[in-house]
Design a protein around this motif. Structure first.
Motif, PDB file in Angstrom:
ATOM      1  N   VAL A 322      22.301  -4.425   2.271  1.00  0.00           N
ATOM      2  CA  VAL A 322      20.984  -4.945   2.631  1.00  0.00           C
ATOM      3  C   VAL A 322      19.987  -3.820   2.894  1.00  0.00           C
ATOM      4  O   VAL A 322      18.813  -3.904   2.504  1.00  0.00           O
ATOM      5  CB  VAL A 322      21.104  -5.858   3.875  1.00  0.00           C
ATOM      6  N   HIS A 323      20.439  -2.748   3.544  1.00  0.00           N
ATOM      7  CA  HIS A 323      19.502  -1.691   3.938  1.00  0.00           C
ATOM      8  C   HIS A 323      18.906  -0.943   2.750  1.00  0.00           C
ATOM      9  O   HIS A 323      17.940  -0.188   2.911  1.00  0.00           O
ATOM     10  CB  HIS A 323      20.191  -0.707   4.891  1.00  0.00           C
ATOM     11  N   HIS A 324      19.477  -1.161   1.555  1.00  0.00           N
ATOM     12  CA  HIS A 324      18.914  -0.531   0.359  1.00  0.00           C
ATOM     13  C   HIS A 324      17.878  -1.413  -0.338  1.00  0.00           C
ATOM     14  O   HIS A 324      17.231  -0.968  -1.281  1.00  0.00           O
ATOM     15  CB  HIS A 324      20.028  -0.203  -0.635  1.00  0.00           C
ATOM     16  N   ARG A 325      17.732  -2.655   0.122  1.00  0.00           N
ATOM     17  CA  ARG A 325      16.868  -3.613  -0.570  1.00  0.00           C
ATOM     18  C   ARG A 325      15.442  -3.598  -0.028  1.00  0.00           C
ATOM     19  O   ARG A 325      14.936  -4.590   0.490  1.00  0.00           O
ATOM     20  CB  ARG A 325      17.465  -5.014  -0.480  1.00  0.00           C
ATOM     21  N   SER A 326      14.789  -2.478  -0.161  1.00  0.00           N
ATOM     22  CA  SER A 326      13.407  -2.375   0.305  1.00  0.00           C
ATOM     23  C   SER A 326      12.439  -3.119  -0.607  1.00  0.00           C
ATOM     24  O   SER A 326      11.254  -3.241  -0.290  1.00  0.00           O
ATOM     25  CB  SER A 326      12.988  -0.899   0.400  1.00  0.00           C
ATOM     26  N   ASP A 327      12.947  -3.635  -1.734  1.00  0.00           N
ATOM     27  CA  ASP A 327      12.098  -4.348  -2.685  1.00  0.00           C
ATOM     28  C   ASP A 327      11.886  -5.810  -2.310  1.00  0.00           C
ATOM     29  O   ASP A 327      11.088  -6.515  -2.936  1.00  0.00           O
ATOM     30  CB  ASP A 327      12.706  -4.281  -4.086  1.00  0.00           C
ATOM     31  N   ILE A 328      12.607  -6.297  -1.276  1.00  0.00           N
ATOM     32  CA  ILE A 328      12.498  -7.699  -0.897  1.00  0.00           C
ATOM     33  C   ILE A 328      12.059  -7.822   0.560  1.00  0.00           C
ATOM     34  O   ILE A 328      12.070  -6.844   1.310  1.00  0.00           O
ATOM     35  CB  ILE A 328      13.825  -8.452  -1.107  1.00  0.00           C
ATOM     36  N   GLU A 329      11.679  -9.043   0.948  1.00  0.00           N
ATOM     37  CA  GLU A 329      11.213  -9.292   2.304  1.00  0.00           C
ATOM     38  C   GLU A 329      12.351  -9.825   3.183  1.00  0.00           C
ATOM     39  O   GLU A 329      13.394 -10.245   2.680  1.00  0.00           O
ATOM     40  CB  GLU A 329      10.054 -10.306   2.286  1.00  0.00           C
ATOM     41  N   LEU A 330      12.101  -9.812   4.489  1.00  0.00           N
ATOM     42  CA  LEU A 330      13.113 -10.300   5.434  1.00  0.00           C
ATOM     43  C   LEU A 330      13.454 -11.766   5.166  1.00  0.00           C
ATOM     44  O   LEU A 330      14.610 -12.165   5.279  1.00  0.00           O
ATOM     45  CB  LEU A 330      12.600 -10.130   6.868  1.00  0.00           C
ATOM     46  N   ALA A 331      12.455 -12.550   4.785  1.00  0.00           N
ATOM     47  CA  ALA A 331      12.695 -13.963   4.478  1.00  0.00           C
ATOM     48  C   ALA A 331      13.627 -14.113   3.272  1.00  0.00           C
ATOM     49  O   ALA A 331      14.431 -15.052   3.221  1.00  0.00           O
ATOM     50  CB  ALA A 331      11.368 -14.670   4.200  1.00  0.00           C
ATOM     51  N   ASP A 332      13.528 -13.207   2.310  1.00  0.00           N
ATOM     52  CA  ASP A 332      14.412 -13.246   1.141  1.00  0.00           C
ATOM     53  C   ASP A 332      15.856 -12.952   1.546  1.00  0.00           C
ATOM     54  O   ASP A 332      16.796 -13.583   1.057  1.00  0.00           O
ATOM     55  CB  ASP A 332      13.952 -12.231   0.089  1.00  0.00           C
ATOM     56  N   ILE A 333      16.024 -11.987   2.447  1.00  0.00           N
ATOM     57  CA  ILE A 333      17.369 -11.658   2.941  1.00  0.00           C
ATOM     58  C   ILE A 333      17.958 -12.860   3.660  1.00  0.00           C
ATOM     59  O   ILE A 333      19.113 -13.245   3.433  1.00  0.00           O
ATOM     60  CB  ILE A 333      17.309 -10.434   3.881  1.00  0.00           C
ATOM     61  N   ALA A 334      17.156 -13.466   4.528  1.00  0.00           N
ATOM     62  CA  ALA A 334      17.631 -14.622   5.308  1.00  0.00           C
ATOM     63  C   ALA A 334      18.024 -15.771   4.385  1.00  0.00           C
ATOM     64  O   ALA A 334      19.057 -16.415   4.580  1.00  0.00           O
ATOM     65  CB  ALA A 334      16.558 -15.068   6.287  1.00  0.00           C
ATOM     66  N   LYS A 335      17.203 -16.044   3.381  1.00  0.00           N
ATOM     67  CA  LYS A 335      17.482 -17.146   2.458  1.00  0.00           C
ATOM     68  C   LYS A 335      18.790 -16.931   1.715  1.00  0.00           C
ATOM     69  O   LYS A 335      19.568 -17.871   1.506  1.00  0.00           O
ATOM     70  CB  LYS A 335      16.331 -17.290   1.460  1.00  0.00           C
ATOM     71  N   ALA A 336      19.055 -15.681   1.330  1.00  0.00           N
ATOM     72  CA  ALA A 336      20.275 -15.381   0.580  1.00  0.00           C
ATOM     73  C   ALA A 336      21.509 -15.388   1.472  1.00  0.00           C
ATOM     74  O   ALA A 336      22.584 -15.835   1.054  1.00  0.00           O
ATOM     75  CB  ALA A 336      20.125 -14.028  -0.115  1.00  0.00           C
ATOM     76  N   MET A 337      21.370 -14.901   2.696  1.00  0.00           N
ATOM     77  CA  MET A 337      22.521 -14.706   3.566  1.00  0.00           C
ATOM     78  C   MET A 337      22.824 -15.884   4.487  1.00  0.00           C
ATOM     79  O   MET A 337      23.955 -16.048   4.941  1.00  0.00           O
ATOM     80  CB  MET A 337      22.343 -13.439   4.423  1.00  0.00           C
ATOM     81  N   ASN A 338      21.834 -16.706   4.787  1.00  0.00           N
ATOM     82  CA  ASN A 338      22.033 -17.784   5.762  1.00  0.00           C
ATOM     83  C   ASN A 338      23.180 -18.731   5.443  1.00  0.00           C
ATOM     84  O   ASN A 338      23.932 -19.118   6.353  1.00  0.00           O
ATOM     85  CB  ASN A 338      20.736 -18.569   5.962  1.00  0.00           C
ATOM     86  N   PRO A 339      23.362 -19.166   4.197  1.00  0.00           N
ATOM     87  CA  PRO A 339      24.502 -20.056   3.922  1.00  0.00           C
ATOM     88  C   PRO A 339      25.845 -19.424   4.303  1.00  0.00           C
ATOM     89  O   PRO A 339      26.734 -20.111   4.835  1.00  0.00           O
ATOM     90  CB  PRO A 339      24.406 -20.299   2.413  1.00  0.00           C
ATOM     91  N   ILE A 340      25.981 -18.130   4.056  1.00  0.00           N
ATOM     92  CA  ILE A 340      27.227 -17.436   4.394  1.00  0.00           C
ATOM     93  C   ILE A 340      27.342 -17.275   5.909  1.00  0.00           C
ATOM     94  O   ILE A 340      28.400 -17.522   6.496  1.00  0.00           O
ATOM     95  CB  ILE A 340      27.294 -16.061   3.700  1.00  0.00           C
ATOM     96  N   LEU A 341      26.240 -16.864   6.540  1.00  0.00           N
ATOM     97  CA  LEU A 341      26.249 -16.693   7.995  1.00  0.00           C
ATOM     98  C   LEU A 341      26.570 -18.006   8.704  1.00  0.00           C
ATOM     99  O   LEU A 341      27.351 -18.032   9.656  1.00  0.00           O
ATOM    100  CB  LEU A 341      24.898 -16.157   8.471  1.00  0.00           C
TER     101      LEU A 341
END
Length: 412
Positions: A322-341
């Motif tokens: 995740v820390h390498h993904r400066s091309d995306i926003e925090l909301a994008d990270i949350a959307k991708a990871m929330n189902p797993i979390l």
């Protein structure tokens, strides 16, 4: 006229189940998306061949999965079409066997779950002082084919079900280099029909026998993973020895390095014993501090996420980079990871949820690293931490792990 009366609608229902469960491609490298490009024709081929008795399963692709002890577990991945064919048989066979299964068999059954097994185990650990933590050596790899077929025949006389179950048992495996390996025993982990066959086998060999021979000695079983509750240490050793003898009659054996007698120490059980904890379905059962309704602390023998599961989650999180993904926003990270979390929180947070905090604090640290990479003006750790903390206050529902118990993330 077809040799066997198999419903086309059931084949379509099987396809829908396989699609929901996802899964990798088999030896033909065909993905579900590719299968669906000629969906009607492909489903017709499965129905036509199964109905005429001419369906022969292709080899099963073998994939090696590393184990925590340094060894390897071999998974067998059938093709998409073969998973659908296996699901067809499962749909027809399962209703015949399900009513006969023991109530304390929890694995791969309708309306039962691993959480149900853990909940029952927790309650019984409070009532019984001792647990036999069973580990069957190479269970799926060592099932005797003749015995499996003998047990399946007790629940169905359908010629076509028996025909295809036997063909799946004998289907060869294909290694990474393309080598075909004949299968003389076992059923591949990863096959759709394998869990049902495993439950049938263990019901006949273990569940029914335990109910008859040790009716006052309860157990919980999830596929080949089982624990047995005993009142005394002497009883535990006797039951374990009896189980060992029983399994040997059906060409299975307990793993002596992993099978153990465990003392369920708590507030009222003061003596010490070499083994005072065990792992079951991703949880570690051991003595833990708890609080009663009056707010008084006491020692309870209870489950919480195991160290092994915590390490597996941490490894998965690191793999996201995740820390390498400066091309995306925090909301994008949350959307991708929330189902797993959410999946982790719902499962491992069912008991002693606070044991999950270190795992998700680590994920908060990963998000801080992302902030530092994304925003140059927040390159310092404290600035990035404060920014993330403020974001959690403003949008507490953005990330699933921030919602745990209604608390804000602790990132200090």
């Amino acid at each position: 006229m077809k040799s066997y009366n198999i419903s086309e609608q059931v084949v379509f229902e099987a396809y829908e189940q396989v699609k929901r469960n996802k899964g990798a491609a088999g030896v033909d490298s065909q993905t579900m998306k590719e299968f669906e490009t000629s969906l009607e024709d492909n489903l017709y081929k499965i129905w036509n061949r199964m109905s005429s008795g001419t369906y022969f399963p292709p080899p099963v692709r073998t994939v090696s999965i590393p184990k925590s002890n340094g060894g390897e577990r071999l998974l067998g991945i059938p093709t998409v079409a073969d998973r659908i064919a296996q699901t067809v048989v499962k749909i027809y066979l399962e209703p015949s066997v399900e009513p006969h299964f023991h109530p304390d068999s929890y694995g791969y059954r309708p309306n039962k779950s691993a959480i149900d097994a853990i909940k029952t185990a927790r309650r019984r650990c409070w009532d019984y002082d001792w647990v036999i933590d069973l580990d069957i050596k190479g269970f799926f790899d060592n099932l005797d084919h003749d015995l499996v077929m003998q047990f399946v025949r007790r629940y169905t006389g359908s010629r076509w079900i028996l025909l295809y179950v036997e063909r799946w048992l004998k289907a060869p495996s294909q290694t990474a280099d393309g080598t075909l390996v004949d299968r003389t025993k076992g059923t591949p982990q990863g096959g759709v029909i394998s869990p049902l066959l495993a439950n049938i086998f263990m019901h006949e060999v273990f569940d029914s026998w335990m109910e008859k021979e040790f009716s006052t000695t309860p157990f919980e079983r999830y596929a080949d993973d089982a624990i047995v509750h005993c009142k005394t240490e002497k009883q535990a050793w006797f039951v374990e020895s009896s189980i060992q003898e029983r399994l040997a009659k059906f060409k299975l054996e307990l793993n002596p390095e992993k099978t153990k007698i465990v003392y369920c120490r708590d507030e009222n059980r003061g003596k010490n014993y070499p083994e005072e904890k065990f792992d079951f379905l991703g949880y570690t059962f051991r003595a833990r501090q708890a609080k009663n309704k009056l707010g008084k602390f006491f020692t309870s023998f209870s489950p919480a996420i195991s160290n092994k599961a915590r390490k597996a989650i941490s490894l998965k999180m690191r793999g996201w980079h995740v820390h390498h993904r400066s091309d995306i926003e925090l909301a994008d990270i949350a959307k991708a990871m929330n189902p797993i979390l959410r999946g982790w929180i719902n499962y491992y947070g069912a008991f002693y949820k606070s044991a999950l905090y270190p795992v998700f604090n680590r994920f908060n640290y990963t998000l801080i690293r992302w902030v530092k990479t994304k925003y140059k003006k927040l390159h310092g750790y404290r600035k990035a931490r404060n920014w993330l903390g403020q974001k959690a206050k403003e949008e507490p529902n953005l990330s699933a792990h921030w919602q745990m118990l209604g608390i804000k993330p602790s990132v200090a």
